[in-house]
Design a protein around this motif. Structure first.
Motif, PDB file in Angstrom:
ATOM      1  N   THR A 171      -2.300  12.929   8.979  1.00 34.31           N
ATOM      2  CA  THR A 171      -1.484  11.873   8.398  1.00 34.31           C
ATOM      3  C   THR A 171      -0.045  12.289   8.213  1.00 34.31           C
TER       4      THR A 171
ATOM      5  N   GLU B  85      -8.777  16.980   0.399  1.00 36.69           N
ATOM      6  CA  GLU B  85      -9.863  16.221   1.030  1.00 36.69           C
ATOM      7  C   GLU B  85     -11.081  17.059   1.371  1.00 36.69           C
TER       8      GLU B  85
ATOM      9  N   LYS C  11       0.816  -1.213   0.000  1.00 42.38           N
ATOM     10  CA  LYS C  11       0.000   0.000   0.000  1.00 42.38           C
ATOM     11  C   LYS C  11       0.848   1.262   0.000  1.00 42.38           C
TER      12      LYS C  11
ATOM     13  N   ASN D  88      -5.009  12.218  -8.291  1.00 39.43           N
ATOM     14  CA  ASN D  88      -5.315  10.912  -8.872  1.00 39.43           C
ATOM     15  C   ASN D  88      -4.052  10.282  -9.445  1.00 39.43           C
ATOM     16  N   LYS D  89      -3.008  10.276  -8.613  1.00 38.47           N
ATOM     17  CA  LYS D  89      -1.707   9.715  -8.956  1.00 38.47           C
ATOM     18  C   LYS D  89      -1.093  10.418 -10.174  1.00 38.47           C
TER      19      LYS D  89
ATOM     20  N   ALA E 106       3.026   4.275  -1.327  1.00 38.44           N
ATOM     21  CA  ALA E 106       3.026   5.068  -2.556  1.00 38.44           C
ATOM     22  C   ALA E 106       4.288   4.761  -3.340  1.00 38.44           C
TER      23      ALA E 106
ATOM     24  N   GLN F 207       1.440  10.913  -0.096  1.00 34.34           N
ATOM     25  CA  GLN F 207       0.208  10.167  -0.359  1.00 34.34           C
ATOM     26  C   GLN F 207      -0.975  11.114  -0.536  1.00 34.34           C
ATOM     27  N   GLU F 208      -0.997  12.192   0.243  1.00 37.43           N
ATOM     28  CA  GLU F 208      -2.060  13.185   0.085  1.00 37.43           C
ATOM     29  C   GLU F 208      -1.979  13.842  -1.293  1.00 37.43           C
TER      30      GLU F 208
ATOM     31  N   MET G  13      -0.733  12.407  -3.964  1.00 39.21           N
ATOM     32  CA  MET G  13      -1.153  11.379  -4.917  1.00 39.21           C
ATOM     33  C   MET G  13      -2.675  11.302  -4.985  1.00 39.21           C
ATOM     34  N   ASP G  14      -3.320  11.356  -3.822  1.00 34.46           N
ATOM     35  CA  ASP G  14      -4.784  11.291  -3.787  1.00 34.46           C
ATOM     36  C   ASP G  14      -5.402  12.521  -4.447  1.00 34.46           C
ATOM     37  N   ALA G  15      -4.807  13.683  -4.207  1.00 35.99           N
ATOM     38  CA  ALA G  15      -5.371  14.930  -4.736  1.00 35.99           C
ATOM     39  C   ALA G  15      -5.283  14.995  -6.253  1.00 35.99           C
TER      40      ALA G  15
END
Length: 839
Positions: free
Chosen positions: A467, A520, A443, A498-499, A445, A491-492, A494-496
């Protein structure tokens, strides 16, 4: 004979032997293969002293169409050149086959001109050899000129060479003349010095090269008649960044002494006998360069050859200088006389480099070596050639096999290769499946780009993310305090994004790629991810955080936070929905901006810059003001962006900051460029270029235009001095601008573009005058300008007291919010604007 006389005799003898060997080895080169073909012509054609033979009667050349027919076409009209009087037109894929007597490097030259009455301007076609793509989907409809000459260097390793023309769908292909001529093996080496990263670049002999630029510095056009290899050398003035930085020097071409394996085939003596010499040689500080700027395709590497011959020195070891490619030193402390021991001897060096990281340009500069007392530099000649890419193409990413149907004799080989490729594909698929299974178990990144970690320094950040505790930062920045924005984990980020989804890509800048993202809480952001191969890196990353974390203003883009985890360097900004100003001026299909809106945008940007210059005890100089660094939000409010090159201005007891020149060509203050002395007036000059770009909707530099139009600042000033700016303004504005408003706008830009900084206005003055231009646009023509050109108080524009709380940057004071005091008409507190004598 004493020792001194003996040594002198030996030196003389060696020089004489050198001349003799030079004469013997440098006899005129005779190419083994010398095909000059006049395509479609019924008779021989003489051009530049050479005879071109019709393609239908040259015994060693044949052409054959796979399908359909080819036909010849001639023109009785006034075509540009003799070789353009005829053409061969192909309705299907057709190849010319040349018998090769001597394998090795060959010129492949294509002459293209769309003959009148044959509707060839819209023809789209591709040109390939057996191994390389030379032109891909070429069409004159996208070409700026009326005719085209293309020169390629191809290494032929067989007894024949095929040049194939492939018409596009529903189109035809054509060619006016072809040259296939042998080249000496020593002309293009297999190895050159790589610039950024420094090292050796090998394997050039396996690549094809396309001549992009070939310049005779400080001299006239040199044609094929005066070059043993039939090359053309154009004058350099169109590409010189600052005309006043250089002056022409020349000697008798017969003075040139070819030695040390340098021959006329490297470059003719007409090139080495002229040079560009520094226009302000031996100035006190000597801190300025001669720079040439070349638009290039950033997706390719380029072979660069610099030619030198010391024709300016009176004695040995008196000319020592540096050579730069982009911003990298290619040759340091170069002493030309050390190469041969005498003057007037040609030398050259070869390099491989890419375009500058922040633009689609490649720059070559020469300037004094600061470790010596001499402050002069020269350049005699320059060649820039594009190198074929991994697809063996000079025109895109498609290979020859992808563009051309294989001949029957190669089909069996193709089947074998296809089977082997299929088997390899199966194994690769199995490997990928295994990789995916392993990847799903992790999991974590993906690893970041291998930046060097930031050194420890005293910045602090706001720890807002729960986090963020999961891993430390790569830079060692303390998380204990506040006021420097939010720290994001990788990771934040990456999430923001969409990688880092490519569909979210907003653009590419000098620091790296910029993506649209959503954090978020639903806030839209712009995420700038650093590129480790960029010319901007640790220093710019740190500067951006330091500057923007302490600046809050309605007309400055806000920094929300950053991430330096996993060796990444990422900056997170507020999202600007309407992107850069430049995209609304030219190069896109966006609707043109009305004049009033353009003025409002310029005023907003001026407010932002004015705040930088005056909003703190010590000013901040942006250093890279341009239309791509002025962003527009959803309401078209302008905000200044990109502070990676910003620098703290001079203190009260100083007049300038001495620093290396940084910025974007076309916008650089010429005084800063020459003297390396930075002031707030350097931003004012750049903003003047922006004003002209807004009015004329064209790039700051455009070398494809006629000489007098290349530089927008020089070109627009020529029209401004005639009071005729309306002749060059955006055609969408013609008849829609109040003449008084245009006049005030032009006067403001003219003052910004003054040659010397002391003659330029402050950003406060600029802001005042732009607001006046807006006032003139909004009111009737009854509102007359004052008789003089002063910046006295103008009736109808209220003066609002200045709120000093807006400008608090240093510690201990409360930073103003984005909207504090920002709607004031001009921050018109400045008493010198009300009373000019106060200055």
């Amino acid at each position: 004979m004493d020792g001194k006389r003996w040594r002198r005799s030996v030196v003389v003898a060696l020089i004489v032997l050198g001349f003799i060997s030079s004469f013997v080895s440098h006899a005129a080169f005779t190419p083994a293969d010398n095909y000059l073909i006049a395509c479609g012509s019924p008779h021989n054609v003489t051009f530049l002293g050479q005879t071109y033979i019709p393609d239908s009667i040259q015994p060693s050349v044949s052409f054959k169409s796979q399908l359909g027919n080819s036909f010849s076409a001639t023109s009785n009209s006034s075509t540009p050149l003799a070789v353009h009087h005829s053409a061969r037109i192909f309705t299907s894929t057709t190849s010319y086959r040349f018998d090769i007597k001597q394998q090795g490097r060959h010129w492949v030259r294509l002459h293209l001109y769309p003959l009148p009455r044959h509707n060839l301007t819209s023809a789209s076609f591709t040109v390939v050899t057996e191994d390389f793509v030379l032109l891909h989907n070429f069409s004159f409809s996208s070409n700026n000129g009326s005719y085209l000459f293309k020169e390629y260097a191809v290494n032929v390793t067989a007894n024949s060479l095929s040049v194939t023309f492939i018409p596009g769908n529903g189109s035809v292909a054509f060619i006016n003349a072809i040259e296939v001529v042998s080249v000496p093996d020593f002309l293009i080496p297999d190895q050159a010095v790589s610039v950024s990263p420094t090292g050796h670049f090998n394997g050039i002999s396996l690549l094809a090269l396309e001549t992009v630029y070939r310049l005779n510095m400080g001299g006239p056009l040199v044609t094929a008649q005066n070059d043993t290899l039939g090359r053309t050398w154009e004058n350099d003035i169109v590409y010189l960044h600052v005309n006043s930085s250089a002056e022409n020097v020349s000697v008798d071409p017969m003075n040139i002494k070819y030695m040390n394996n340098v021959s006329p085939e490297i470059a003719p003596n007409y090139v080495y006998a002229t040079a560009e010499n520094m226009g302000e040689a031996n100035v006190v500080n000597g801190n300025f360069n001669m720079t040439w700027v070349f638009p290039v395709d950033p997706s390719f590497l380029y072979f660069i050859r610099v030619h030198f011959c010391d024709i300016v020195s009176k004695s040995l070891n008196s000319l020592i200088f540096n050579v730069y490619i982009n911003t990298d030193i290619a040759l340091g402390s170069l002493d030309l006389s050390n190469q041969a021991g005498i003057l007037d001897v040609p030398v050259y060096w070869d390099f491989v480099a890419r375009a500058s990281a922040d633009s689609n340009t490649l720059t070559v500069s020469v300037g004094p070596d600061t470790t010596t007392d001499d402050s002069n530099a020269i350049l005699n000649g320059l060649e820039i050639m594009k190198l074929s890419n991994d697809a063996r193409s000079l025109g895109g990413l498609s290979s020859v096999d992808a563009l051309l149907v294989l001949p029957p004799k190669k089909q069996k080989t193709a089947i074998i290769i296809g089977c082997a490729t299929g088997a390899f594909g199966v194994l690769l698929f199995i490997g990928l499946c295994y990789f995916c299974v392993v990847a799903r178990r992790s999991k974590d990144a993906p690893p970041g780009i291998p930046w060097l970690p930031l050194p420890l320094y005293s910045l602090t950040v706001t720890k807002m993310s729960t986090t963020s505790q999961k891993s430390g930062t790569a830079s060692g920045i303390s998380l204990a305090s506040a006021n420097l924005g939010r720290f994001f984990t990788f990771q934040e980020i990456m999430d923001a994004t969409n990688k880092f989804d490519e569909s979210l890509l907003l653009g590419v800048g000098g620091f790296g790629r910029v993506y649209k993202g959503t954090v978020e809480d639903g806030t839209r952001v712009a995420v700038k991810r650093g590129n480790p191969r960029s010319e901007q890196g640790l220093a710019e990353f740190r500067t951006e955080i330091e500057m923007l974390s302490k600046l809050r203003h309605r007309h400055l883009v806000s920094l929300i936070g950053y991430c330096d985890e996993r060796s990444e360097m990422i900056l997170v900004y507020e999202y600007m929905a309407n992107g850069p100003l430049r995209s609304h001026l030219y190069g896109t299909e966006l609707p043109p901006l009305p004049w009033k809106q353009r003025l409002e945008i310029c005023i907003g940007a001026a407010r932002g810059l004015h705040y930088l210059h005056t909003g703190a005890a010590q000013s901040i100089i942006h250093r890279d003001v341009k239309t791509t660094n002025i962003l527009l939000d959803e309401n078209f409010v302008a905000k200044v962006a990109d502070f990676g090159l910003s620098k703290t201005g001079p203190s009260l007891d100083q007049t300038h900051v001495s620093t290396a020149v940084k910025g974007s060509f076309g916008y650089l203050d010429p005084e800063y460029f020459r003297r390396q002395q930075l002031t707030e007036k350097s931003d004012v000059y750049s903003f003047g270029v922006v004003l002209m770009e807004v009015l004329c909707t064209r790039p700051a530099l455009n070398p494809v235009l006629p000489r007098e139009q290349v530089n927008i600042a020089e070109w627009a000033m020529m029209w401004q001095k005639k009071a005729m700016l309306d002749q060059i303004m955006d055609k969408n504005l013609v008849g829609k601008v109040n003449p008084a408003s245009l006049k005030k706008f032009g006067e403001t830009a003219e003052k910004c573009l003054a040659e010397h900084g002391v003659d330029r206005p402050s950003m406060g003055d600029v802001l005042w005058n732009l607001e006046y231009a807006l006032q003139l646009e909004e009111t009737s023509s009854a509102l007359l300008e004052p008789d003089d050109n002063s910046t006295n108080h103008i009736p109808g524009i209220p003066l609002t007291p200045f709120d000093n709380s807006v400008s608090m940057i240093d510690g201990g004071a409360h930073s103003a919010t984005d909207d504090d005091g920002e709607d004031a008409a001009t921050s018109a507190v400045f008493s010198q604007l009300v009373n000019p004598r106060g200055r």
